[in-house]
Motif scaffolding. Structure first.
Motif, PDB file in Angstrom:
ATOM      1  N   THR A 212       0.855  -1.187   0.000  1.00  0.00           N
ATOM      2  CA  THR A 212       0.000   0.000   0.000  1.00  0.00           C
ATOM      3  C   THR A 212       0.890   1.236   0.000  1.00  0.00           C
ATOM      4  OG1 THR A 212      -0.113  -0.006   2.412  1.00  0.00           O
ATOM      5  CG2 THR A 212      -1.891  -1.121   1.230  1.00  0.00           C
ATOM      6  N   VAL A 213       0.349   2.334  -0.478  1.00  0.00           N
ATOM      7  CA  VAL A 213       1.110   3.589  -0.539  1.00  0.00           C
ATOM      8  C   VAL A 213       0.409   4.636   0.311  1.00  0.00           C
ATOM      9  CG1 VAL A 213       2.010   5.417  -2.033  1.00  0.00           C
ATOM     10  CG2 VAL A 213       1.911   3.052  -2.878  1.00  0.00           C
ATOM     11  N   GLU A 214       1.160   5.280   1.171  1.00  0.00           N
ATOM     12  CA  GLU A 214       0.599   6.352   1.997  1.00  0.00           C
ATOM     13  C   GLU A 214       1.454   7.610   1.879  1.00  0.00           C
ATOM     14  OE1 GLU A 214      -0.483   5.360   5.990  1.00  0.00           O
ATOM     15  OE2 GLU A 214      -1.006   3.290   5.439  1.00  0.00           O
ATOM     16  N   ILE A 215       0.777   8.754   1.798  1.00  0.00           N
ATOM     17  CA  ILE A 215       1.454  10.049   1.724  1.00  0.00           C
ATOM     18  C   ILE A 215       1.454  10.658   3.123  1.00  0.00           C
ATOM     19  CG2 ILE A 215       1.523  12.305   0.590  1.00  0.00           C
ATOM     20  CD1 ILE A 215       1.780   9.907  -1.333  1.00  0.00           C
ATOM     21  N   PHE A 216       2.641  10.888   3.680  1.00  0.00           N
ATOM     22  CA  PHE A 216       2.729  11.389   5.044  1.00  0.00           C
ATOM     23  C   PHE A 216       2.942  12.908   5.113  1.00  0.00           C
ATOM     24  CE2 PHE A 216       3.009   6.973   5.953  1.00  0.00           C
ATOM     25  CZ  PHE A 216       2.501   6.857   7.235  1.00  0.00           C
ATOM     26  N   ASP A 217       3.669  13.432   4.178  1.00  0.00           N
ATOM     27  CA  ASP A 217       3.859  14.888   4.122  1.00  0.00           C
ATOM     28  C   ASP A 217       3.460  15.386   2.750  1.00  0.00           C
ATOM     29  OD1 ASP A 217       4.950  15.390   6.712  1.00  0.00           O
ATOM     30  OD2 ASP A 217       6.799  14.451   6.058  1.00  0.00           O
ATOM     31  N   PHE A 218       2.638  16.420   2.740  1.00  0.00           N
ATOM     32  CA  PHE A 218       2.244  17.027   1.472  1.00  0.00           C
ATOM     33  C   PHE A 218       1.959  18.498   1.742  1.00  0.00           C
ATOM     34  CE2 PHE A 218      -1.206  18.160  -1.582  1.00  0.00           C
ATOM     35  CZ  PHE A 218      -0.433  18.094  -2.730  1.00  0.00           C
ATOM     36  N   PHE A 227       6.431  19.677  -1.212  1.00  0.00           N
ATOM     37  CA  PHE A 227       7.235  18.685  -0.508  1.00  0.00           C
ATOM     38  C   PHE A 227       6.346  17.462  -0.245  1.00  0.00           C
ATOM     39  CE2 PHE A 227       9.712  22.397  -0.058  1.00  0.00           C
ATOM     40  CZ  PHE A 227      11.010  22.012   0.206  1.00  0.00           C
ATOM     41  N   ILE A 228       6.763  16.328  -0.780  1.00  0.00           N
ATOM     42  CA  ILE A 228       5.960  15.111  -0.676  1.00  0.00           C
ATOM     43  C   ILE A 228       6.814  13.966  -0.143  1.00  0.00           C
ATOM     44  CG2 ILE A 228       4.554  13.433  -1.935  1.00  0.00           C
ATOM     45  CD1 ILE A 228       4.140  15.699  -4.065  1.00  0.00           C
ATOM     46  N   ASN A 229       6.403  13.410   0.993  1.00  0.00           N
ATOM     47  CA  ASN A 229       7.057  12.228   1.551  1.00  0.00           C
ATOM     48  C   ASN A 229       6.076  11.070   1.531  1.00  0.00           C
ATOM     49  OD1 ASN A 229       9.550  13.441   2.142  1.00  0.00           O
ATOM     50  ND2 ASN A 229       8.758  14.287   4.054  1.00  0.00           N
ATOM     51  N   SER A 230       6.479   9.979   0.901  1.00  0.00           N
ATOM     52  CA  SER A 230       5.595   8.827   0.778  1.00  0.00           C
ATOM     53  C   SER A 230       6.274   7.571   1.310  1.00  0.00           C
ATOM     54  CB  SER A 230       5.200   8.620  -0.683  1.00  0.00           C
ATOM     55  OG  SER A 230       6.348   8.319  -1.459  1.00  0.00           O
ATOM     56  N   ILE A 262       3.681  13.241 -11.165  1.00  0.00           N
ATOM     57  CA  ILE A 262       3.129  14.105 -10.112  1.00  0.00           C
ATOM     58  C   ILE A 262       3.329  15.577 -10.457  1.00  0.00           C
ATOM     59  CG2 ILE A 262       3.322  14.777  -7.682  1.00  0.00           C
ATOM     60  CD1 ILE A 262       4.224  11.823  -7.157  1.00  0.00           C
ATOM     61  N   GLU A 263       4.502  15.911 -11.001  1.00  0.00           N
ATOM     62  CA  GLU A 263       4.757  17.293 -11.409  1.00  0.00           C
ATOM     63  C   GLU A 263       3.815  17.723 -12.525  1.00  0.00           C
ATOM     64  OE1 GLU A 263       9.460  17.850 -10.151  1.00  0.00           O
ATOM     65  OE2 GLU A 263       8.969  17.384 -12.241  1.00  0.00           O
ATOM     66  N   LYS A 264       3.465  16.779 -13.376  1.00  0.00           N
ATOM     67  CA  LYS A 264       2.511  17.057 -14.449  1.00  0.00           C
ATOM     68  C   LYS A 264       1.119  17.306 -13.863  1.00  0.00           C
ATOM     69  CE  LYS A 264       1.433  15.341 -19.077  1.00  0.00           C
ATOM     70  NZ  LYS A 264       1.563  14.205 -20.017  1.00  0.00           N
ATOM     71  N   LEU A 265       0.752  16.522 -12.845  1.00  0.00           N
ATOM     72  CA  LEU A 265      -0.537  16.682 -12.187  1.00  0.00           C
ATOM     73  C   LEU A 265      -0.633  18.015 -11.463  1.00  0.00           C
ATOM     74  CD1 LEU A 265      -3.266  15.443 -11.010  1.00  0.00           C
ATOM     75  CD2 LEU A 265      -1.861  14.677  -9.088  1.00  0.00           C
ATOM     76  N   LEU A 266       0.400  18.363 -10.703  1.00  0.00           N
ATOM     77  CA  LEU A 266       0.385  19.569  -9.874  1.00  0.00           C
ATOM     78  C   LEU A 266       0.808  20.828 -10.626  1.00  0.00           C
ATOM     79  CD1 LEU A 266       2.042  18.107  -6.645  1.00  0.00           C
ATOM     80  CD2 LEU A 266      -0.400  18.445  -7.073  1.00  0.00           C
ATOM     81  N   GLU A 267       1.424  20.610 -11.801  1.00  0.00           N
ATOM     82  CA  GLU A 267       1.955  21.716 -12.614  1.00  0.00           C
ATOM     83  C   GLU A 267       2.964  22.539 -11.829  1.00  0.00           C
ATOM     84  OE1 GLU A 267      -1.603  23.722 -13.897  1.00  0.00           O
ATOM     85  OE2 GLU A 267      -1.804  22.412 -15.651  1.00  0.00           O
ATOM     86  N   LYS A 268       3.716  21.855 -10.982  1.00  0.00           N
ATOM     87  CA  LYS A 268       4.767  22.480 -10.178  1.00  0.00           C
ATOM     88  C   LYS A 268       5.895  21.484  -9.951  1.00  0.00           C
ATOM     89  CE  LYS A 268       3.443  26.690  -8.937  1.00  0.00           C
ATOM     90  NZ  LYS A 268       4.299  27.886  -9.115  1.00  0.00           N
ATOM     91  N   LYS A 269       7.097  21.996  -9.716  1.00  0.00           N
ATOM     92  CA  LYS A 269       8.222  21.154  -9.334  1.00  0.00           C
ATOM     93  C   LYS A 269       8.006  20.649  -7.912  1.00  0.00           C
ATOM     94  CE  LYS A 269      10.821  21.375 -13.015  1.00  0.00           C
ATOM     95  NZ  LYS A 269      11.166  20.143 -13.774  1.00  0.00           N
ATOM     96  N   ILE A 270       8.497  19.446  -7.632  1.00  0.00           N
ATOM     97  CA  ILE A 270       8.301  18.887  -6.300  1.00  0.00           C
ATOM     98  C   ILE A 270       9.613  18.362  -5.716  1.00  0.00           C
ATOM     99  CG2 ILE A 270       5.924  18.196  -6.804  1.00  0.00           C
ATOM    100  CD1 ILE A 270       6.950  15.284  -7.024  1.00  0.00           C
ATOM    101  N   TYR A 271       9.654  18.347  -4.377  1.00  0.00           N
ATOM    102  CA  TYR A 271      10.707  17.620  -3.668  1.00  0.00           C
ATOM    103  C   TYR A 271      10.038  16.330  -3.209  1.00  0.00           C
ATOM    104  CZ  TYR A 271      13.893  16.091  -0.037  1.00  0.00           C
ATOM    105  OH  TYR A 271      14.747  15.334   0.732  1.00  0.00           O
ATOM    106  N   PHE A 272      10.538  15.198  -3.694  1.00  0.00           N
ATOM    107  CA  PHE A 272       9.816  13.943  -3.551  1.00  0.00           C
ATOM    108  C   PHE A 272      10.686  12.873  -2.918  1.00  0.00           C
ATOM    109  CE2 PHE A 272       8.210  10.019  -5.918  1.00  0.00           C
ATOM    110  CZ  PHE A 272       7.182   9.790  -5.014  1.00  0.00           C
ATOM    111  N   LYS A 273      10.153  12.229  -1.876  1.00  0.00           N
ATOM    112  CA  LYS A 273      10.879  11.174  -1.192  1.00  0.00           C
ATOM    113  C   LYS A 273       9.981   9.953  -1.077  1.00  0.00           C
ATOM    114  CE  LYS A 273      13.695  10.541   2.989  1.00  0.00           C
ATOM    115  NZ  LYS A 273      14.078  11.165   4.278  1.00  0.00           N
ATOM    116  N   ILE A 274      10.558   8.769  -1.318  1.00  0.00           N
ATOM    117  CA  ILE A 274       9.785   7.532  -1.227  1.00  0.00           C
ATOM    118  C   ILE A 274      10.589   6.492  -0.438  1.00  0.00           C
ATOM    119  CG2 ILE A 274      10.578   6.802  -3.525  1.00  0.00           C
ATOM    120  CD1 ILE A 274       7.865   5.404  -3.871  1.00  0.00           C
ATOM    121  N   LEU A 275       9.956   5.924   0.583  1.00  0.00           N
ATOM    122  CA  LEU A 275      10.587   4.906   1.428  1.00  0.00           C
ATOM    123  C   LEU A 275       9.804   3.612   1.339  1.00  0.00           C
ATOM    124  CD1 LEU A 275      11.225   7.035   4.654  1.00  0.00           C
ATOM    125  CD2 LEU A 275      12.889   6.506   2.856  1.00  0.00           C
ATOM    126  N   VAL A 276      10.443   2.486   1.660  1.00  0.00           N
ATOM    127  CA  VAL A 276       9.780   1.194   1.681  1.00  0.00           C
ATOM    128  C   VAL A 276       9.918   0.622   3.090  1.00  0.00           C
ATOM    129  CG1 VAL A 276       9.617  -1.097   0.655  1.00  0.00           C
ATOM    130  CG2 VAL A 276      10.395   0.823  -0.737  1.00  0.00           C
TER     131      VAL A 276
END
Length: 279
Positions: A212-218, A227-230, A262-276
């Motif tokens: 499952t995927v959860e977004i913790f910081d947005f 800023f997106i941490n997933s 995601i950048e295409k969806l938001l039309e903005k640059k993002i800082y993106f982090k993904i952990l497992v």
């Protein structure tokens, strides 16, 4: 003076029949993830169509199949509840495919909502359309002469006919959403779906339902980057190893591809982090 119309429409059918493609085409936006892998849509996703006086919510449902897990059974109950509530049901099927699953679903629809139509998808794959006539006749007998439409959701063939029918059948009512709104799903949900879809296309079919995927910081800082941490939660160490890949190759691919979408969806640059992590 013409009055506005509004209603709710549910798309049902087996897995990989093209429900998500149809939703995306009708609302002209990619909100429901599309993949050749089965069971891609795992929850009900609502798109919003607006054109002048017409507005409707279009609900994409998880596909029907032979066996269901406990989680999937709950989603199936949700679909059955929606069947009783919506104004129109689009029963989407593939050319020449009608099995016991379709029969059971049709029987339930007949008992609970008479406002349904049969839509045969992927007709672009059939060169000799006359071959479809016996199949259409069979469906016509089963559905008590309800409307049957032939379309190609992917190629946008005959979707206008579908919209004309919807326009005629929805009730007069005021609109519930802004004219430019495409979904009532949150951005966090759409982002988690982007990551899940990207990962599904990178890993083996066997673990599609094992993470499952959860977004913790947005959040957005000073009208600049998001800023997106997933976190991708997995069941065990083996699945974690598969998702991360050799020297992190798989998860890095997921990060790179997801960030672009995601950048295409938001039309903005993002800082993106993904952990497992193991849940």
């Amino acid at each position: 003076m013409k009055k506005s119309i509004f209603g709710k429409i549910l798309i049902v059918g087996r897995t990989n029949v093209g429900k998500s493609t149809l939703l995306n085409q009708l609302i002209n936006a990619n909100i429901s993830i599309i993949s050749r892998k089965p069971n891609t849509t795992q929850t009900h996703i609502t798109g919003i169509y607006t054109d002048k006086l017409t507005q409707f919510e279009l609900i994409d449902s998880p596909g029907i199949k032979n066996k269901y897990s406990n989680i999937e059974k709950k989603k199936l109950r949700d679909t059955f509840n929606l069947i009783q509530e919506v104004h129109i049901i689009i029963f989407l099927i593939n050319c020449f495919i009608w099995t016991n699953e379709e029969t059971k679903l049709l029987e339930y629809i007949k008992k609970n909502n008479s406002n349904y139509i049969i839509v045969i998808n992927k007709i672009d794959c059939i060169k000799k359309k006359k071959l479809l006539l016996p199949f259409i006749y069979k469906i016509n007998q089963l559905t008590l002469n309800h409307e049957i439409f032939l379309i190609s959701a992917k190629k946008n063939i005959y979707l206008k006919n579908l919209l004309i029918y919807i326009n005629e059948k929805l009730p007069i009512s005021s609109h519930k959403h802004l004219n430019n709104q495409k979904t009532n799903c949150t951005k966090k949900f759409l982002i988690s779906e982007i990551i899940r879809n990207t990962l599904m296309n990178l890993v083996n079919k066997e673990i599609v339902y094992s993470f499952t995927v959860e977004i913790f910081d947005f959040y957005r800082q000073k009208n600049e980057k998001y800023f997106i941490n997933s976190i991708v939660f997995v069941k065990n160490k083996r699945h974690k190893k598969i998702i991360i890949g050799y020297k992190g190759k798989k998860i890095n691919q997921c990060k790179e591809q997801s960030q672009y979408k995601i950048e295409k969806l938001l039309e903005k640059k993002i800082y993106f982090k993904i952990l497992v992590k193991i849940k």
